[in-house]
Structures are given as structure tokens and as C-alpha cells.
Write a protein that holds these residues in place. Structure first.
Motif, PDB file in Angstrom:
ATOM      1  N   ILE A 154     -35.518 -94.139  -0.006  1.00 18.71           N
ATOM      2  CA  ILE A 154     -34.674 -94.988  -0.854  1.00 18.71           C
ATOM      3  C   ILE A 154     -35.205 -96.414  -0.864  1.00 18.71           C
ATOM      4  N   ASP A 155     -35.521 -96.939   0.314  1.00 16.96           N
ATOM      5  CA  ASP A 155     -35.994 -98.322   0.426  1.00 16.96           C
ATOM      6  C   ASP A 155     -37.333 -98.538  -0.273  1.00 16.96           C
ATOM      7  N   ALA A 156     -38.134 -97.499  -0.396  1.00 22.25           N
ATOM      8  CA  ALA A 156     -39.456 -97.620  -1.012  1.00 22.25           C
ATOM      9  C   ALA A 156     -39.386 -97.714  -2.533  1.00 22.25           C
ATOM     10  N   GLN A 157     -38.227 -97.440  -3.117  1.00 26.07           N
ATOM     11  CA  GLN A 157     -38.107 -97.482  -4.572  1.00 26.07           C
ATOM     12  C   GLN A 157     -38.096 -98.924  -5.046  1.00 26.07           C
ATOM     13  N   SER A 158     -38.813 -99.194  -6.119  1.00 25.06           N
ATOM     14  CA  SER A 158     -38.949-100.564  -6.598  1.00 25.06           C
ATOM     15  C   SER A 158     -37.810-101.002  -7.523  1.00 25.06           C
ATOM     16  N   ASP A 159     -37.032-100.055  -8.017  1.00 28.78           N
ATOM     17  CA  ASP A 159     -35.942-100.448  -8.904  1.00 28.78           C
ATOM     18  C   ASP A 159     -34.634 -99.786  -8.487  1.00 28.78           C
ATOM     19  N   ASN A 160     -33.543-100.406  -8.916  1.00 22.17           N
ATOM     20  CA  ASN A 160     -32.219 -99.902  -8.551  1.00 22.17           C
ATOM     21  C   ASN A 160     -31.937 -98.533  -9.135  1.00 22.17           C
ATOM     22  N   GLU A 161     -32.480 -98.267 -10.331  1.00 17.92           N
ATOM     23  CA  GLU A 161     -32.253 -96.977 -10.971  1.00 17.92           C
ATOM     24  C   GLU A 161     -32.870 -95.844 -10.145  1.00 17.92           C
ATOM     25  N   GLY A 162     -34.066 -96.084  -9.614  1.00 18.63           N
ATOM     26  CA  GLY A 162     -34.723 -95.088  -8.763  1.00 18.63           C
ATOM     27  C   GLY A 162     -33.948 -94.858  -7.485  1.00 18.63           C
ATOM     28  N   ARG A 163     -33.477 -95.936  -6.872  1.00 18.06           N
ATOM     29  CA  ARG A 163     -32.680 -95.816  -5.643  1.00 18.06           C
ATOM     30  C   ARG A 163     -31.406 -95.015  -5.902  1.00 18.06           C
ATOM     31  N   LYS A 164     -30.754 -95.345  -7.012  1.00 16.72           N
ATOM     32  CA  LYS A 164     -29.493 -94.668  -7.348  1.00 16.72           C
ATOM     33  C   LYS A 164     -29.721 -93.177  -7.593  1.00 16.72           C
ATOM     34  N   ALA A 165     -30.802 -92.823  -8.289  1.00 14.19           N
ATOM     35  CA  ALA A 165     -31.096 -91.415  -8.575  1.00 14.19           C
ATOM     36  C   ALA A 165     -31.341 -90.640  -7.276  1.00 14.19           C
ATOM     37  N   ILE A 166     -32.080 -91.236  -6.355  1.00 13.76           N
ATOM     38  CA  ILE A 166     -32.348 -90.567  -5.076  1.00 13.76           C
ATOM     39  C   ILE A 166     -31.063 -90.431  -4.275  1.00 13.76           C
ATOM     40  N   GLN A 167     -30.269 -91.475  -4.244  1.00 16.86           N
ATOM     41  CA  GLN A 167     -29.001 -91.410  -3.507  1.00 16.86           C
ATOM     42  C   GLN A 167     -28.084 -90.338  -4.080  1.00 16.86           C
ATOM     43  N   GLN A 168     -28.034 -90.206  -5.397  1.00 13.31           N
ATOM     44  CA  GLN A 168     -27.205 -89.173  -6.012  1.00 13.31           C
ATOM     45  C   GLN A 168     -27.698 -87.777  -5.649  1.00 13.31           C
ATOM     46  N   THR A 169     -29.001 -87.584  -5.688  1.00  7.57           N
ATOM     47  CA  THR A 169     -29.571 -86.281  -5.340  1.00  7.57           C
ATOM     48  C   THR A 169     -29.292 -85.954  -3.882  1.00  7.57           C
ATOM     49  N   LEU A 170     -29.470 -86.931  -3.004  1.00  5.53           N
ATOM     50  CA  LEU A 170     -29.185 -86.710  -1.575  1.00  5.53           C
ATOM     51  C   LEU A 170     -27.710 -86.395  -1.353  1.00  5.53           C
ATOM     52  N   PHE A 171     -26.836 -87.083  -2.068  1.00  2.63           N
ATOM     53  CA  PHE A 171     -25.404 -86.818  -1.934  1.00  2.63           C
ATOM     54  C   PHE A 171     -25.086 -85.382  -2.342  1.00  2.63           C
ATOM     55  N   ARG A 172     -25.649 -84.955  -3.477  1.00  2.45           N
ATOM     56  CA  ARG A 172     -25.407 -83.575  -3.936  1.00  2.45           C
ATOM     57  C   ARG A 172     -25.951 -82.572  -2.921  1.00  2.45           C
ATOM     58  N   LEU A 173     -27.124 -82.842  -2.397  1.00  2.00           N
ATOM     59  CA  LEU A 173     -27.734 -81.951  -1.404  1.00  2.00           C
ATOM     60  C   LEU A 173     -26.886 -81.884  -0.138  1.00  2.00           C
ATOM     61  N   GLN A 174     -26.443 -83.033   0.351  1.00  3.00           N
ATOM     62  CA  GLN A 174     -25.611 -83.060   1.555  1.00  3.00           C
ATOM     63  C   GLN A 174     -24.265 -82.383   1.318  1.00  3.00           C
ATOM     64  N   SER A 175     -23.699 -82.557   0.137  1.00  3.28           N
ATOM     65  CA  SER A 175     -22.435 -81.903  -0.192  1.00  3.28           C
ATOM     66  C   SER A 175     -22.585 -80.390  -0.165  1.00  3.28           C
ATOM     67  N   GLU A 176     -23.694 -79.900  -0.725  1.00  4.44           N
ATOM     68  CA  GLU A 176     -23.964 -78.460  -0.713  1.00  4.44           C
ATOM     69  C   GLU A 176     -24.144 -77.959   0.720  1.00  4.44           C
ATOM     70  N   GLN A 177     -24.803 -78.739   1.548  1.00  5.31           N
ATOM     71  CA  GLN A 177     -25.055 -78.324   2.923  1.00  5.31           C
ATOM     72  C   GLN A 177     -23.754 -78.246   3.731  1.00  5.31           C
ATOM     73  N   LEU A 178     -22.824 -79.154   3.442  1.00  4.40           N
ATOM     74  CA  LEU A 178     -21.544 -79.135   4.144  1.00  4.40           C
ATOM     75  C   LEU A 178     -20.652 -77.982   3.689  1.00  4.40           C
ATOM     76  N   ARG A 179     -20.880 -77.548   2.478  1.00  6.04           N
ATOM     77  CA  ARG A 179     -20.041 -76.507   1.878  1.00  6.04           C
ATOM     78  C   ARG A 179     -20.304 -75.123   2.462  1.00  6.04           C
ATOM     79  N   TYR A 180     -21.533 -74.886   2.905  1.00  6.76           N
ATOM     80  CA  TYR A 180     -21.921 -73.564   3.398  1.00  6.76           C
ATOM     81  C   TYR A 180     -22.395 -73.656   4.843  1.00  6.76           C
ATOM     82  N   LYS A 181     -22.091 -72.614   5.609  1.00 10.00           N
ATOM     83  CA  LYS A 181     -22.485 -72.592   7.020  1.00 10.00           C
ATOM     84  C   LYS A 181     -23.697 -71.698   7.285  1.00 10.00           C
TER      85      LYS A 181
END
Length: 120
Positions: free
Chosen positions: A42-69
């Protein structure tokens, strides 16, 4: 001249055996490593749009991981999410390529060759 490669700004990933050991013996350490690497990305991204896109993808991934055991289900869901993201990125790249005006190549003046005169 060869291309100069920039040094990686990311922490090195431990060997597979070490990661496997962490997963079995110290899952919290593996989670901390994952969070650290994610933050570096996230920190390596040069623009806010790139940071936001990565954060959204990570959030979706983490949400999926919490949903299933079940590990296999978690892996499958993560794989499906990443395939979906790659497809979305490919579609955006194709759209960008179609909408960008192709650069005009500079024109050159073509000089005709003079024919040799035949000897009489």
C-alpha cells in the motif's frame, strides 16, 4: 545499454519451509508478516487511487477469509477473488488501449532512386 533495475522496496519473503513452520507453530507471526507486507504494498503506491484499490481488494480478501474456516474453501475463495480482480484489471487495460489515440509516427520523405542511364 542494459536497463537498470530498481532495488525492491519490499521485505524479502521467507523461504516456503519457514512460512509453513510459522503457519503451524506461530500463526500470529504469519499474520503479522502478512500485514507488514500488505502495508508495504500500500505504501509503495504513488497515488491515492492505487492505495484505495489495494485496500479494497485486501478488505474483500480478508472478509472472505473470516467467513470460511476450512483451509481449502478459504484458498478457493481467495483464488476466485484474485482471478476476478485480474479479469477486471485486464478489462480496464483493454479499454485504455482502445480509447488512447495511437501516436503518429513521424513521416519521412521518401526519395526516389534515379535510374542509371544506359550507355548508347
Amino acid at each position: 545499454m542494459g536497463a537498470v533495475m530498481a532495488a525492491s522496496t519490499y521485505s524479502p519473503l521467507p523461504a516456503f519451509d519457514e512460512l509453513l513452520h510459522m503457519a503451524k507453530q506461530d500463526p500470529a507471526a504469519l499474520d503479522r508478516l502478512q500485514q507488514k507486507l500488505n502495508q508495504e504494498l500500500i505504501d509503495a503506491q504513488s497515488d491515492n487511487e492505487g492505495r484505495k484499490a489495494i485496500q479494497q481488494t485486501l478488505f474483500r480478501l480478508q472478509s472472505e477469509q473470516l467467513r470460511y474456516k476450512a483451509p481449502l474453501v478459504r484458498l478457493t475463495r481467495a483464488y476466485q477473488l484474485m482471478l476476478s480482480e485480474m479479469s477486471r484489471m485486464q478489462d480496464a487495460l483493454e479499454l485504455l488501449c482502445k480509447t488512447q489515440k495511437p501516436q503518429q509516427k513521424p513521416c519521412a520523405t521518401i526519395l526516389p532512386f534515379k535510374q542509371k542511364e544506359k550507355d548508347p
